[in-house]
Enzyme design. Structure first.
Site, PDB file in Angstrom:
ATOM      1  N   ASP A 110     -12.807   5.167   2.199  1.00 63.03           N
ATOM      2  CA  ASP A 110     -11.352   5.254   2.359  1.00 63.03           C
ATOM      3  C   ASP A 110     -10.909   6.718   2.344  1.00 63.03           C
ATOM      4  OD1 ASP A 110      -8.626   5.143   2.188  1.00 63.03           O
ATOM      5  OD2 ASP A 110      -8.545   3.791   0.480  1.00 63.03           O
ATOM      6  N   ASP A 137       0.887  -1.155   0.000  1.00 61.47           N
ATOM      7  CA  ASP A 137       0.000   0.000   0.000  1.00 61.47           C
ATOM      8  C   ASP A 137       0.929   1.209   0.000  1.00 61.47           C
ATOM      9  OD1 ASP A 137      -1.618   2.130   0.602  1.00 61.47           O
ATOM     10  OD2 ASP A 137      -2.234   1.413   2.585  1.00 61.47           O
ATOM     11  N   LYS A 182       2.803  11.349  -3.568  1.00 62.19           N
ATOM     12  CA  LYS A 182       1.775  10.638  -4.333  1.00 62.19           C
ATOM     13  C   LYS A 182       0.802  11.611  -5.004  1.00 62.19           C
ATOM     14  CE  LYS A 182      -1.616   7.047  -3.363  1.00 62.19           C
ATOM     15  NZ  LYS A 182      -2.032   6.118  -2.316  1.00 62.19           N
TER      16      LYS A 182
END
Ligand code: AMP
Length: 597
Positions: A191, A8, A70
């Protein structure tokens, strides 16, 4: 066959997991942690640290500490400018057209920074398992475009990992649910992480996970909550002290740290004190910041962010054609799902208590490991029916976007389009591929252009070229073309507006592998020295405790060996020399022990 790891790769933290004897297991990193901060630090003399050490130096060296990379993966520099304010380090436009982080005389692309985090996870897994790791499954937000997925895969390649599959984070969470529960349910995976938000509606059964709909926002996460608090603290300080700190990188980093701490504290307490001594100094002397924030005020401040996520939940339910009452369980994922207001609002939206049985920080990595276990053949196969979250299409006349594969299509998906020429004897046709939902082509994400060449001359409209657009199980786009008249097929390389060529990615991979080898030499030297050091300590202890029992001539031999060992530790960096010395000391210790027994 070596182990395939599940990763992850998070905006804030990353987690690595494997399947061991049929069950998922989290890899413990070199610092003993289960999660590794996705932070890379560079010291002034070019040293590089990843994870906890890098995170610790963030507030003293914000310009040399790269976090939240990211957010910038696979995005053109111009599209990322909104996010630039959230990070404390400088970003420039890299040669590839993406954001780049200038460090010394180099500019690192987001792929390279992410590769450094992946390399650290790979190394931790290798140390943990005692084997070389070469393959991985990596998760990405469901809303990552083809470019962002490609960038993630490139990061893996640079780190020396063959990325076998890219899976969506919520889908990974659903896989973890399937593995754990093995029952038919309709679940919602909410999420909310550090930089992204996704909501997915998934039908799960004993051996199946079918994603019905996913929505989300690639640029909405805990960092936005922190930023609201940073602005509040900045305003407070300016009002009280008449000092504007909006351009002070170190001060802003301290505010960011304090904001995140306060936010986390408010997840368990009803009020928190923020105390930042010596934040700035002026002619009056040092200026401090002291504030108290209660949960109510905090909740009012962050309500717009939470509202956005709740709106996306309603839209996801609508896309899936499902009523909130038809959802059996809501699985919470991501660090920001710990905020009590978030939990309360999600509970209200779905009208049921939340499932808190999964660790929100680890469940995605566990799902990635399960996918890895399925690919390895160690786990029973689960049919994974994922969907594409963005429509894929091409630009047509008038600058309009013509969707070919609509969003929420089950993957892998394919669509064929017949293309022809518009003028006589036209030999090439250019096609612009995009992802998004907007009518105007330019408002969508451009994946790039490709050119169909070698078309046989003929009248306008007579050539017939069948272009096949596909999205594979990793959510990545593939295009092939087939000229029906000549029978010639060609695979099509999309010419990307931003990004790196395969050649550049491979060059970086080789560079990293060379560096790894050099680092491996250093690591081996450290291991040898550590071995000699502990051997010396152990022999010294023997001497101390049993001096009287040893013969005089024996004693002087041991003392000489100890002296030689200490000198070598100080001076030698010759590996074979140290290896020989280590073996010699080992023999000596066992000889002494045999004399004593
Ligand atoms: P993730 O991307 O899942 O690692 O989530 C990281 C985000 O979760 C960061 O923005 C953290 O500040 C946030 N976070 C972690 N723990 C908590 C907590 N107890 N309360 C509120 N936010 C948290």
């Amino acid at each position: 066959m070596s182990t395939i790891i599940g990763i992850d790769l998070g905006t804030t933290n990353s987690v690595c997991a494997i399947i061991e004897r049929g069950e998922p297991r989290i890899i413990i990193n070199e610092e003993g942690g289960r999660t590794t901060p996705s932070v890379v630090g560079f010291s002034k003399n070019g040293e590089r640290f990843v994870g906890d050490i890098a995170k610790r130096q963030m507030h003293i060296n914000p310009e040399g500490t790269v976090h939240s990379i990211k957010r910038f993966m696979g995005r053109p520099y111009e599209d990322s400018t909104d996010d630039l304010r959230l990070v404390g380090y400088p970003l420039v436009k890299a040669q590839s057209g993406e954001c780049g982080v200038p460090i010394g005389d180099r500019v690192f692309t987001p792929r390279e920074i992410a590769a450094m985090v992946l390399q650290k996870l790979k190394r931790s897994a290798e140390d943990f398992l005692g084997e070389t790791i070469t393959e991985a499954v990596i998760t990405v937000p469901a809303y990552f475009t083809d470019r962002q997925r490609q960038a993630t895969r490139d990061a893996g390649t640079i780190a020396g990992l063959d990325v076998l599959r890219i899976i969506n984070e919520p889908t990974a969470a659903a896989l973890a649910y399937v593995h754990d529960r093995k029952q038919n349910s309709r679940i919602a995976v909410y999420d909310f992480g550090g930089g992204t938000f996704d909501i997915s509606i998934v039908e799960v059964g004993e051996n199946i996970a079918e994603v019905r709909a996913t929505r989300g926002n690639n640029a909405l996460g805990g960092a936005d909550v922190d930023q609201i608090l940073v602005e509040w603290l900045r305003g407070l300080f300016e009002k009280e002290q008449q000092i504007d700190v909006s351009k002070e990188r170190v001060v802003l980093q301290r505010l960011r740290d304090a904001a995140e701490r306060a936010k986390m504290e408010l997840s368990t307490s009803h009020s928190t004190d923020i105390h930042l001594p010596f934040l700035m100094a002026d002619h009056r002397g040092p200026r401090h910041l002291q504030a108290t924030l209660d949960r109510n005020t905090f909740e009012q401040m962050i309500a717009p962010v939470v509202d956005q996520t709740i709106r996306e939940c309603a839209l996801a339910l609508q896309d899936a054609g499902v009523h909130p009452n038809d959802v059996d369980e809501v699985v919470m994922v991501g660090g920001s799902s710990r905020i009590p207001m978030v939990q309360q609002r999600v509970e209200e939206a779905f009208g049921r208590p939340l499932n808190k049985g999964f660790n929100p920080d680890e469940v995605v990595a566990v799902g990635a490991a399960i996918q890895a276990g399925i690919l390895e053949g160690d786990l029973k196969s689960v049919t994974l029916l994922d969907v594409t979250n963005l429509s894929l299409g091409i630009e047509v006349t008038g600058g309009r976007f013509a969707p070919l594969i609509p969003k929420n299509s089950t993957l892998p998906a394919q669509k064929t389009q017949l293309v022809s020429t518009v003028v006589d004897n036209q030999r090439t046709v250019k096609i612009h591929v995009l992802q998004g939902e907007e009518e105007k082509a330019r408002n969508n994400v451009s994946l790039g252009q490709f050119e169909l060449t070698g078309i046989q001359p003929g009248r306008a409209g007579s050539p017939r070229i069948r272009v096949k657009f596909g999205i594979d199980a990793s959510g990545m786009v593939q295009v092939t073309a087939h000229d029906l008249r000549s029978g010639v097929s060609q695979s099509v390389e999309i010419d990307v507006p931003t990004g790196m060529s395969k050649f550049d990615v491979e060059r970086l991979r080789d560079e990293v592998a060379d560096q790894e080898q050099a680092d491996e030499g250093d690591r081996e030297l450290r291991r040898l020295r550590k071995g000699i050091e502990s051997r010396l300590v152990s022999i010294e202890a023997l001497l101390r405790d049993h001096r009287g029992e040893l013969h005089k001539s024996e004693l002087s031999g041991i003392e000489q060996a100890l002296k030689r060992g200490r000198m070598a530790l100080l001076k030698s960096s010759d590996r074979s020399n140290l290896t020989d010395l280590g073996a010699y000391l080992e023999r000596m210790e066992s000889h002494v022990r045999s004399q004593l027994s």
